[in-house]
Design an enzyme around this catalytic site. Sequence first.
Site, PDB file in Angstrom:
ATOM      1  CG  PHE A 129      18.144  16.732 -25.025  1.00 61.37           C
ATOM      2  CD1 PHE A 129      17.546  16.208 -26.011  1.00 61.37           C
ATOM      3  CD2 PHE A 129      19.699  16.974 -24.949  1.00 61.37           C
ATOM      4  CE1 PHE A 129      18.396  15.919 -27.118  1.00 61.37           C
ATOM      5  CE2 PHE A 129      20.206  16.705 -26.202  1.00 61.37           C
ATOM      6  CZ  PHE A 129      19.743  16.225 -27.259  1.00 61.37           C
ATOM      7  CB  SER A 138      31.062  18.279 -30.235  1.00 68.93           C
ATOM      8  OG  SER A 138      31.159  19.496 -29.593  1.00 68.93           O
ATOM      9  NE  ARG A 258      22.632  23.188 -32.944  1.00 64.53           N
ATOM     10  CZ  ARG A 258      23.086  22.151 -33.728  1.00 64.53           C
ATOM     11  NH1 ARG A 258      23.142  21.778 -35.073  1.00 64.53           N
ATOM     12  NH2 ARG A 258      23.627  21.130 -33.151  1.00 64.53           N
ATOM     13  CG  LEU A 352      29.853  51.387 -19.177  1.00 66.12           C
ATOM     14  CD1 LEU A 352      28.861  50.880 -18.388  1.00 66.12           C
ATOM     15  CD2 LEU A 352      29.419  52.883 -19.462  1.00 66.12           C
ATOM     16  N   GLY A 353      34.682  51.297 -18.954  1.00 63.26           N
ATOM     17  CA  GLY A 353      35.934  51.189 -17.930  1.00 63.26           C
ATOM     18  C   GLY A 353      35.315  50.355 -16.741  1.00 63.26           C
ATOM     19  CD  GLU A 377      19.458  24.238 -27.351  1.00 61.13           C
ATOM     20  OE1 GLU A 377      19.155  24.071 -28.418  1.00 61.13           O
ATOM     21  OE2 GLU A 377      18.629  24.116 -26.219  1.00 61.13           O
ATOM     22  N   GLY A 378      25.084  22.682 -29.291  1.00 67.66           N
ATOM     23  CA  GLY A 378      25.901  22.671 -30.401  1.00 67.66           C
ATOM     24  C   GLY A 378      27.002  23.784 -30.129  1.00 67.66           C
TER      25      GLY A 378
END
Lengths: 397, 371
Positions: A129, A138, A258, A352-353, A377-378
């Site tokens: 695509f 966009s 999406r 967790l650090g 995808e947007g």
Amino acid sequence: MYSQTLSKPLQDYSRQLREWSASECRPYARQADIDKRRPDNWREILDTAPIPLGRADVPEPDTVPTFEEGHWVSHFAFYENINYGDVWVHPTLGNGGIGHLVVQAMGTPAQIEKWYDDVFVAQRGDTGFALTEPGFGSDTSQVSTTAVQDGDSWVINGTKMYCTGGAFADYVVVFATIDKSNGARGINAFIVPRGTPGFTVAKENEDKLGIRSWTTSELVFTDCAVPLENRLGWSAEGGDAQVGKGQGGALSALAWNRPNMAAMAIGLAQASIDTVTPILRGQRAGFTPQRWAAVELDLEAMNAALERGRRLGYLAQTTVDQGAPSRTLSAASKGYVPETVERVIRHCMQLLGPEGASKELLLEKWYRDCKIIDIFEGSGQVQRIVVGRSLLGRLAG
Amino acid sequence: MMNLVPDEELTEVGDLARSIGAELLAPAARDAERAGAVPDDVWRKLFETGLAVPVPEEHGGGGVPDPMTMLTVVENLAHGDPAIALAAYWNGAGALLLAEHGSTEQHQHLAALATQPERRTAVALHEGFGRGAAELATTVQVDGDHLRLVGTKRAVPFASDAELVLVVATDPDAGALRVVVVPAGAAGVTVVPDSGRLALDAVRAADVDFDVELPASALLGGAEAPADVEVLVQRLRLWAAAAALGTAQRAIEYAAEYATGRIAFGQPIGAFQGVSFPLAEASMRIEAARLELVGAVLALDERPATEHDDLVSLAASYAYGVGTQSTRDAVQTLGGHGFIKDHPVELWYRSAAAMAALDTDPARAPFSARL
């Protein structure tokens, strides 16, 4: 009847897929990220799956099963759980590209038969695509790639970026303008098969923050001629009034995919929570009671946030399966989830650090991967425009 | 009288650090990451500026900046590149601890540190999630003329390069925070092989296990008068957090510039509130976080020690939160260009998260799903 519980068969499929992707695929995640491609033994890895995956690479291709909830809901579950292992897995199945979705949405019956049914379904080909260009993302009305009719050909010139799998797709759907003075209405989609003279791969793979195992290509079209009938929605004789045209076709083709990308993000975030939870429990003695209580509340809140995202995605895909698809819900799902997922994975690292940001674990990788899901995808902003327009009409922008 | 405006001298130092960041650090950022080290020539030039290794003049250095100046220097160097800034900062922090609290014997190290750029020190502070100094689990116990240091430190900068590792530990008998000066290669020091991190590679961090016996004179300040390092250790956390704000500031400036030039839907994308508002939010929060760090630096001298852990954890956690959110918004502003390495925002996104993982207190930065 209203229910938020998946059917037992879909639950079972999801669980098996999740366990398999975590145990068999995840061990290759780090190397795929380093190598910027899928593992060399990907076929053997896929062979270990106890459930059908929708493989295209085997003599008798299978499909992702469709459960009673429907095709799109089943796929939402599929995308979450296969990505629970890691992001490298699902593009190997031959459905990583999305060009065929545009063919399905915009093609004439003859084009659908040739490029969707035959190349994509029967031959399980990869499809690309190509819409985004260096100068726009966009704002798809800015397509500057041109297509000029020359006798019995369309001659395409321009550069396209961020084409997933573009370097090896069997064909790429290329968006080009045939009339710049006509703005968005001048934009058309053309099928350009691999190997067409003038179609070159300028950069096979971008150097990316994350999702490095996917090939993200830059493609250049230089006097690239394709037959007239490769213009989607048109035959050599002329247009088919029944089918969608222009950029609108591209956007509707993307819309239903999406939530699947949101599902992918949820898979990564759930994997992150499930990675840190046992580690934190093992370190419980190192926390003050007050701080441990905060950790437990955080784990609960993060799981709840993911569950909200899941519900939005399942609702969006249910509307597609029920024949009344909602572009707003689809956008809501992809607008809500990736940013939430970023926050979840980042917080998992912080709990967790320093270990959280170490390459010993995959959290740091998933934090890189998930950022991209909020853009491709947007982008998150575009999804908010779509949702905003459901409230404010064209004022929202 | 309240005055929240930095004075002329502080502003000048900040400007100087920012220009060094822009001219020296920023161009070297990608090289430093690739090499996993600050390039030699960059390190030497940075060393020559006098901002990298704070050593008093009587020990051959260029002087030690006051706490507020340190905050400004770290922030503005990080504006150039957080990894190189933090590499310099943590190396300098070792010298600073020695200078401020070392015994006469320990001061002997300073002349070399002040004049030889290849010398490295390390400060071993972090232990997992962000916690106050009072909660550190690494202990030092003194028995006659010996001490025993036991514990694991995480993400110790220059763990394998430093000739001296200054380990922050609690002394349960004295009920005090101490620093032990551990020479490289001492028996019982195990540097855990590091598999790399999300970012900040130039800091060359690794986890280190300690089970070490040393003469008691290895206590910073000496066996007779071990130094009370509590306030300085808290400052170290605040100064490090300032790097997150410098990174955030640079990221939103870069994103704003991009948004000014990038055209979509007929105008620069910065004209859309969806683009400009997140950057404006980030800008407001950076300002607020900076003032909070300043406030915390002041409060360390004004408030009782029992309050220090909380106020430092709060200020640092907020700064790191602002750092991560601002950098993600910067990436988002650039869209597809944000996640490829052609632009530096992805580096800042990774760096801010790597910093945040060092010192975020779960009790003071709860997860929040945005409502």
